[in-house]
Design a protein around this motif. Structure first.
Motif, PDB file in Angstrom:
ATOM      1  N   TYR A   1       8.565  -3.207   7.352  1.00  0.00           N
ATOM      2  CA  TYR A   1       9.461  -4.355   7.285  1.00  0.00           C
ATOM      3  C   TYR A   1       9.697  -4.958   8.675  1.00  0.00           C
ATOM      4  O   TYR A   1       9.639  -4.258   9.684  1.00  0.00           O
ATOM      5  N   SER A   2       9.968  -6.257   8.699  1.00  0.00           N
ATOM      6  CA  SER A   2      10.181  -6.958   9.961  1.00  0.00           C
ATOM      7  C   SER A   2      11.411  -6.428  10.681  1.00  0.00           C
ATOM      8  O   SER A   2      12.246  -5.735  10.085  1.00  0.00           O
ATOM      9  N   GLU A   3      11.522  -6.773  11.951  1.00  0.00           N
ATOM     10  CA  GLU A   3      12.680  -6.326  12.721  1.00  0.00           C
ATOM     11  C   GLU A   3      13.980  -6.869  12.133  1.00  0.00           C
ATOM     12  O   GLU A   3      14.997  -6.160  12.089  1.00  0.00           O
TER      13      GLU A   3
ATOM     14  N   ASP B   1      17.740   4.911  14.780  1.00  0.00           N
ATOM     15  CA  ASP B   1      16.810   5.773  14.048  1.00  0.00           C
ATOM     16  C   ASP B   1      16.695   5.340  12.588  1.00  0.00           C
ATOM     17  O   ASP B   1      15.635   5.483  11.974  1.00  0.00           O
ATOM     18  N   ILE B   2      17.790   4.826  12.012  1.00  0.00           N
ATOM     19  CA  ILE B   2      17.732   4.295  10.650  1.00  0.00           C
ATOM     20  C   ILE B   2      16.935   2.998  10.636  1.00  0.00           C
ATOM     21  O   ILE B   2      16.092   2.768   9.753  1.00  0.00           O
ATOM     22  N   GLU B   3      17.175   2.160  11.615  1.00  0.00           N
ATOM     23  CA  GLU B   3      16.436   0.902  11.745  1.00  0.00           C
ATOM     24  C   GLU B   3      14.939   1.180  11.898  1.00  0.00           C
ATOM     25  O   GLU B   3      14.091   0.479  11.318  1.00  0.00           O
ATOM     26  N   LYS B   4      14.620   2.210  12.661  1.00  0.00           N
ATOM     27  CA  LYS B   4      13.218   2.585  12.895  1.00  0.00           C
ATOM     28  C   LYS B   4      12.525   3.016  11.611  1.00  0.00           C
ATOM     29  O   LYS B   4      11.346   2.716  11.394  1.00  0.00           O
ATOM     30  N   ILE B   5      13.259   3.701  10.713  1.00  0.00           N
ATOM     31  CA  ILE B   5      12.681   4.130   9.444  1.00  0.00           C
ATOM     32  C   ILE B   5      12.180   2.933   8.648  1.00  0.00           C
ATOM     33  O   ILE B   5      11.041   2.910   8.172  1.00  0.00           O
ATOM     34  N   PHE B   6      13.015   1.912   8.517  1.00  0.00           N
ATOM     35  CA  PHE B   6      12.626   0.727   7.742  1.00  0.00           C
ATOM     36  C   PHE B   6      11.504  -0.039   8.437  1.00  0.00           C
ATOM     37  O   PHE B   6      10.607  -0.571   7.785  1.00  0.00           O
ATOM     38  N   ASN B   7      11.547  -0.071   9.760  1.00  0.00           N
ATOM     39  CA  ASN B   7      10.512  -0.769  10.518  1.00  0.00           C
ATOM     40  C   ASN B   7       9.153  -0.097  10.356  1.00  0.00           C
ATOM     41  O   ASN B   7       8.122  -0.762  10.214  1.00  0.00           O
ATOM     42  N   GLU B   8       9.167   1.241  10.341  1.00  0.00           N
ATOM     43  CA  GLU B   8       7.908   1.984  10.177  1.00  0.00           C
ATOM     44  C   GLU B   8       7.349   1.866   8.763  1.00  0.00           C
ATOM     45  O   GLU B   8       6.163   2.110   8.539  1.00  0.00           O
TER      46      GLU B   8
ATOM     47  N   GLU C   1       0.827  -1.216   0.000  1.00  0.00           N
ATOM     48  CA  GLU C   1       0.000   0.000   0.000  1.00  0.00           C
ATOM     49  C   GLU C   1       0.859   1.264   0.000  1.00  0.00           C
ATOM     50  O   GLU C   1       0.390   2.335  -0.405  1.00  0.00           O
ATOM     51  N   LYS C   2       2.099   1.138   0.428  1.00  0.00           N
ATOM     52  CA  LYS C   2       3.031   2.277   0.386  1.00  0.00           C
ATOM     53  C   LYS C   2       3.792   2.326  -0.934  1.00  0.00           C
ATOM     54  O   LYS C   2       4.626   3.207  -1.151  1.00  0.00           O
ATOM     55  N   GLY C   3       3.511   1.360  -1.816  1.00  0.00           N
ATOM     56  CA  GLY C   3       4.193   1.315  -3.109  1.00  0.00           C
ATOM     57  C   GLY C   3       5.610   0.773  -3.009  1.00  0.00           C
ATOM     58  O   GLY C   3       6.452   1.074  -3.866  1.00  0.00           O
ATOM     59  N   LEU C   4       5.887  -0.026  -1.975  1.00  0.00           N
ATOM     60  CA  LEU C   4       7.234  -0.541  -1.719  1.00  0.00           C
ATOM     61  C   LEU C   4       7.342  -2.021  -2.068  1.00  0.00           C
ATOM     62  O   LEU C   4       6.333  -2.739  -2.078  1.00  0.00           O
ATOM     63  N   PRO C   5       8.552  -2.507  -2.332  1.00  0.00           N
ATOM     64  CA  PRO C   5       8.742  -3.933  -2.613  1.00  0.00           C
ATOM     65  C   PRO C   5       8.596  -4.759  -1.342  1.00  0.00           C
ATOM     66  O   PRO C   5       9.088  -4.376  -0.280  1.00  0.00           O
ATOM     67  N   VAL C   6       7.929  -5.891  -1.445  1.00  0.00           N
ATOM     68  CA  VAL C   6       7.770  -6.787  -0.306  1.00  0.00           C
ATOM     69  C   VAL C   6       9.050  -7.605  -0.146  1.00  0.00           C
ATOM     70  O   VAL C   6       9.506  -8.247  -1.086  1.00  0.00           O
ATOM     71  N   ILE C   7       9.628  -7.571   1.047  1.00  0.00           N
ATOM     72  CA  ILE C   7      10.870  -8.300   1.329  1.00  0.00           C
ATOM     73  C   ILE C   7      10.649  -9.114   2.602  1.00  0.00           C
ATOM     74  O   ILE C   7      10.508  -8.559   3.688  1.00  0.00           O
ATOM     75  N   TYR C   8      10.617 -10.440   2.454  1.00  0.00           N
ATOM     76  CA  TYR C   8      10.351 -11.315   3.586  1.00  0.00           C
ATOM     77  C   TYR C   8      11.622 -11.696   4.342  1.00  0.00           C
ATOM     78  O   TYR C   8      11.615 -11.825   5.558  1.00  0.00           O
ATOM     79  N   ASN C   9      12.715 -11.899   3.584  1.00  0.00           N
ATOM     80  CA  ASN C   9      13.939 -12.392   4.211  1.00  0.00           C
ATOM     81  C   ASN C   9      15.161 -11.972   3.388  1.00  0.00           C
ATOM     82  O   ASN C   9      15.022 -11.318   2.347  1.00  0.00           O
TER      83      ASN C   9
ATOM     84  N   ASN D   1      16.762  -4.415  10.475  1.00  0.00           N
ATOM     85  CA  ASN D   1      18.123  -4.439  10.995  1.00  0.00           C
ATOM     86  C   ASN D   1      19.134  -4.628   9.869  1.00  0.00           C
ATOM     87  O   ASN D   1      20.160  -3.945   9.819  1.00  0.00           O
ATOM     88  N   LEU D   2      18.841  -5.531   8.932  1.00  0.00           N
ATOM     89  CA  LEU D   2      19.738  -5.777   7.808  1.00  0.00           C
ATOM     90  C   LEU D   2      19.839  -4.544   6.911  1.00  0.00           C
ATOM     91  O   LEU D   2      20.941  -4.136   6.517  1.00  0.00           O
TER      92      LEU D   2
END
Length: 343
Positions: free
Chosen positions: A161-163, A151-158, A36-44, A167-168
């Protein structure tokens, strides 16, 4: 691809692979807010590796042994001091560029951020502060180096994306736990880190008849500026992010003084500073008087593409102030010398 289309394709592949209904539902629930955000789905990690075109082992090594994937070099700043840049190796840079183009650039930043955003520029940053009663300029100290990994990790999490993936992705875009100057992702990430800060500061400014813009780590306020109260608010909001102002670069200038915003004069009209105008005037004067070769010999100037460099300075001055007749004249004179030299 919308969610309905994604769900149909995912179900077919998942059922062929033997996924249970519970697993399929869990994956789709994860994917929906990301799509819904127009982003690629990344599971792992394997999923990300396939998207960026590198092996899973490469991503893991780049994230774990980061220091081996950068080279350092120094450049001289305008004040004569040296700045150390950390540039990622071409392979890691390619991955970071993919993250920037396919993920980060899809996320809007504050309208008050004028750097590193398409269709925004230095000129747009300064035009908001032209002809104002007072101009307050501030600078965030060691900005990139002070941005925190969390704060960078938080951006991707928001973004959804999974924790583990957040983190990666944060490890792939940081160096020693902060933003590396030289990575293509760092400028846009810096804008995203300050998105909430920009909102809080701009809300205050709008309610107090103050103009606010931010160009990278340069903050500018103009109008009816009450420097102490505003400065205290800025410092408090920056402290929440582990950031602070550079006290030596906080300056309030009244209209009777020369008001400078990111190197541009903004009093009655926007234009480059007087010393830069004088430099251009003198260079053009001596060029037309002595000719190119004699001028370069007298000044011991060995710069390659000297004329194009000078023309670039003139064009920048005209970009800031298109109505500058003197600069138009200088440009015509330099263009004639370039044509003569080429002939």
């Amino acid at each position: 691809m919308n969610f309905a289309q994604y769900e149909k394709k995912f179900r077919l592949k998942a059922l062929k692979s033997g996924f249970s209904e519970d697993n399929i539902v869990a994956c789709l629930n994860y994917a929906k807010p990301i799509l819904e955000k127009g982003l690629p789905v990344i599971y792992n990690t394997a999923n990300l590796a396939a998207l960026v075109g590198y092996r899973t082992t490469y991503l893991k090594r780049a994230a774990k042994f980061t220091k081996f994937y950068y080279r350092s070099f120094t450049i001289k700043k305008s004040n004569g001091k040296l700045r150390t840049l950390m540039e990622p190796l071409p392979s890691l840079k390619e991955i970071q560029t993919w993250i920037l183009e396919n993920m980060l650039s899809e996320i809007p930043v504050s309208k008050f951020a004028k750097a590193y955003v398409k269709h925004r520029s230095l000129k747009e940053n300064v035009k908001h502060h032209n002809n104002k009663e007072g101009v307050l300029t501030c600078d965030i100290a060691t900005f990139y180096d002070s941005v925190r990994f969390k704060d960078i990790e938080k951006i991707f999490n928001e973004l959804g994306y999974s924790e583990v993936m957040s983190n990666l992705l944060a490890k792939l875009t940081t160096f020693n736990g902060s933003l590396p100057q030289g990575a293509p992702t760092s400028p846009y990430l810096s804008n995203l880190v300050l998105r909430e800060f920009d909102q809080k500061i701009s809300d205050y400014c709008i309610n107090n008849n103050i103009r606010y813009t931010r160009y990278a780590d340069d903050l500018t306020f103009s109008g009816e500026v009450k420097s102490l109260k505003l400065k205290n608010l800025v410092e408090a909001e920056l402290n929440k992010l582990g950031l602070e102002l550079n006290p030596d670069k906080t300056k309030l200038r009244k209209f009777s003084q020369r008001q400078m915003v990111t190197g541009i004069v903004v009093n009655e009209k926007t234009q480059i500073p007087k010393f830069e105008r004088n430099f251009i005037r003198n260079e053009v004067h001596f060029l037309t008087r002595f000719g190119l070769k004699d001028h370069l010999r007298k000044t011991k100037n060995k710069r390659e593409n000297y004329l194009l460099h000078l023309l670039g300075k003139i064009n920048f001055a005209l970009h800031i102030n298109p109505a500058d007749k003197k600069m138009e004249s200088y440009r015509s004179q330099v263009q004639k010398i370039i044509q003569t030299d080429a002939g």
